[in-house]
Motif scaffolding. Structure first.
Motif, PDB file in Angstrom:
ATOM      1  N   TRP A   7       0.736  -1.351  -0.166  1.00 39.63           N
ATOM      2  CA  TRP A   7      -0.043   0.006   0.083  1.00 39.63           C
ATOM      3  C   TRP A   7       0.950   1.300  -0.137  1.00 39.63           C
ATOM      4  O   TRP A   7       0.583   2.257  -0.764  1.00 39.63           O
ATOM      5  CB  TRP A   7      -0.987   0.013   1.330  1.00 39.63           C
ATOM      6  N   ALA A   8       2.045   1.209   0.579  1.00 42.41           N
ATOM      7  CA  ALA A   8       2.766   2.539   0.995  1.00 42.41           C
ATOM      8  C   ALA A   8       3.791   2.708  -0.099  1.00 42.41           C
ATOM      9  O   ALA A   8       4.234   3.824  -0.168  1.00 42.41           O
ATOM     10  CB  ALA A   8       3.626   2.160   2.420  1.00 42.41           C
ATOM     11  N   VAL A   9       4.349   1.736  -0.906  1.00 45.50           N
ATOM     12  CA  VAL A   9       5.395   2.028  -1.866  1.00 45.50           C
ATOM     13  C   VAL A   9       4.961   1.805  -3.126  1.00 45.50           C
ATOM     14  O   VAL A   9       4.078   1.016  -3.871  1.00 45.50           O
ATOM     15  CB  VAL A   9       6.377   1.055  -1.626  1.00 45.50           C
ATOM     16  N   VAL A  10       5.610   2.835  -4.104  1.00 45.41           N
ATOM     17  CA  VAL A  10       5.412   2.637  -5.603  1.00 45.41           C
ATOM     18  C   VAL A  10       6.804   2.105  -6.107  1.00 45.41           C
ATOM     19  O   VAL A  10       7.792   2.320  -5.639  1.00 45.41           O
ATOM     20  CB  VAL A  10       5.382   4.123  -6.034  1.00 45.41           C
ATOM     21  N   ASN A  11       6.574   1.219  -7.225  1.00 49.68           N
ATOM     22  CA  ASN A  11       7.716   0.742  -7.822  1.00 49.68           C
ATOM     23  C   ASN A  11       8.374  -0.545  -6.819  1.00 49.68           C
ATOM     24  O   ASN A  11       9.571  -0.543  -6.812  1.00 49.68           O
ATOM     25  CB  ASN A  11       8.660   1.554  -8.319  1.00 49.68           C
ATOM     26  N   ILE A  12       7.536  -1.220  -6.055  1.00 48.36           N
ATOM     27  CA  ILE A  12       8.082  -1.915  -5.124  1.00 48.36           C
ATOM     28  C   ILE A  12       8.823  -3.102  -5.407  1.00 48.36           C
ATOM     29  O   ILE A  12       9.762  -3.679  -4.670  1.00 48.36           O
ATOM     30  CB  ILE A  12       6.897  -2.604  -4.047  1.00 48.36           C
ATOM     31  N   SER A  13       8.711  -3.518  -6.517  1.00 43.61           N
ATOM     32  CA  SER A  13       9.368  -4.529  -7.132  1.00 43.61           C
ATOM     33  C   SER A  13      11.052  -4.199  -7.490  1.00 43.61           C
ATOM     34  O   SER A  13      11.933  -5.013  -7.740  1.00 43.61           O
ATOM     35  CB  SER A  13       8.783  -5.197  -8.456  1.00 43.61           C
ATOM     36  N   ALA A  72      12.072   2.241  -5.997  1.00 51.78           N
ATOM     37  CA  ALA A  72      10.815   2.194  -5.184  1.00 51.78           C
ATOM     38  C   ALA A  72      10.848   3.398  -4.408  1.00 51.78           C
ATOM     39  O   ALA A  72      11.918   3.985  -3.983  1.00 51.78           O
ATOM     40  CB  ALA A  72      11.181   0.928  -4.143  1.00 51.78           C
ATOM     41  N   THR A  73       9.720   4.310  -4.134  1.00 52.25           N
ATOM     42  CA  THR A  73       9.502   5.183  -3.619  1.00 52.25           C
ATOM     43  C   THR A  73       8.094   5.367  -2.604  1.00 52.25           C
ATOM     44  O   THR A  73       7.565   4.329  -3.159  1.00 52.25           O
ATOM     45  CB  THR A  73       9.421   6.649  -4.413  1.00 52.25           C
ATOM     46  N   TRP A  74       8.108   6.098  -1.682  1.00 57.79           N
ATOM     47  CA  TRP A  74       6.723   6.311  -0.727  1.00 57.79           C
ATOM     48  C   TRP A  74       5.585   6.463  -1.878  1.00 57.79           C
ATOM     49  O   TRP A  74       5.839   7.458  -2.938  1.00 57.79           O
ATOM     50  CB  TRP A  74       7.098   7.322   0.169  1.00 57.79           C
ATOM     51  N   GLU A  75       4.576   6.096  -1.661  1.00 59.38           N
ATOM     52  CA  GLU A  75       3.308   6.567  -2.316  1.00 59.38           C
ATOM     53  C   GLU A  75       3.044   8.032  -1.977  1.00 59.38           C
ATOM     54  O   GLU A  75       2.723   8.344  -0.824  1.00 59.38           O
ATOM     55  CB  GLU A  75       2.020   5.639  -1.951  1.00 59.38           C
TER      56      GLU A  75
END
Length: 202
Positions: free
Chosen positions: A158-164, A169-172
């Motif tokens: 829920w909290a991270v963009v580009n988690i893979s 990866a950055t915070w949403e």
């Protein structure tokens, strides 16, 4: 080409592959006012996310998600299914739908780039001013207490963009998910650590 692929029946096929959610949980679905094309865009993001997050088909899922993120409805599908923990479906059948999407992925991408403009992670129809959210849809956000009860792996989705990808990866930054980000930070997590947690969970 774009409208000819699975649009009229895609929701039916995808839901059949998804199967019943665990515990009677209501499954995410396209916005009620979405037309057939927009529903297909939503399911492109949903199928990519299900394959990547829930079924372990990381390469295929990532390809679908990357194109889906060029559409506001695709972005909804990505976000809602990334945060959905009650998936109880058939991964083999879902991969078949993913392969069908992949065959026409270039057509989808060309259509999205013609139809939408994206800036700062938000996509809108060309000629429409951005309001800072993917669409006008109101997404029901879980309360802070529920985020607190989530496992690290689920919270990170829920909290991270580009988690893979730990490097990107950055915070949403969507304010709808600020509670998830706040709880993750309180636990001492970082976007790159969330990427590692997600990889371990899969």
């Amino acid at each position: 080409m774009y409208r000819s692929v699975c649009i009229a029946v895609i929701a039916l096929f995808c839901l059949a592959a998804i199967g019943p959610a665990y515990g009677g949980t209501v499954r995410p679905a396209p916005p009620a006012d979405a037309n057939e094309t927009q529903q297909a865009e939503y399911w492109l993001g949903a199928v990519g996310t299900i394959l990547m997050v829930h079924c372990g088909y990381h390469s295929l899922g990532k390809k679908l998600r990357n194109v889906a993120k060029l559409s506001p409805y695709g972005q909804i599908g990505v976000k809602e299914w990334a945060g959905f923990d009650a998936y109880g479906g058939n991964c083999s059948r879902m991969k078949e739908h993913g392969d069908s999407f992949l065959e026409n992925l270039d057509s989808y991408e060309a259509y999205f780039r013609t139809q939408y403009t994206c800036s700062g992670g938000t996509c809108v129809e060309k000629g429409v001013a951005s309001t800072g959210s993917s669409t006008s849809r109101t997404v029901e956000i879980r309360g802070r207490d529920e985020f607190t009860e989530m496992t690290d792996a689920r919270l990170c989705r829920w909290a991270v963009v580009n988690i893979s990808n730990a490097e990107s990866a950055t915070w949403e930054d969507d304010p709808k998910y600020k509670n998830a980000v706040a709880v993750a930070k309180e636990r001492g997590l970082t976007p790159s650590e969330c990427s590692s947690v997600q990889a371990s969970a899969n």
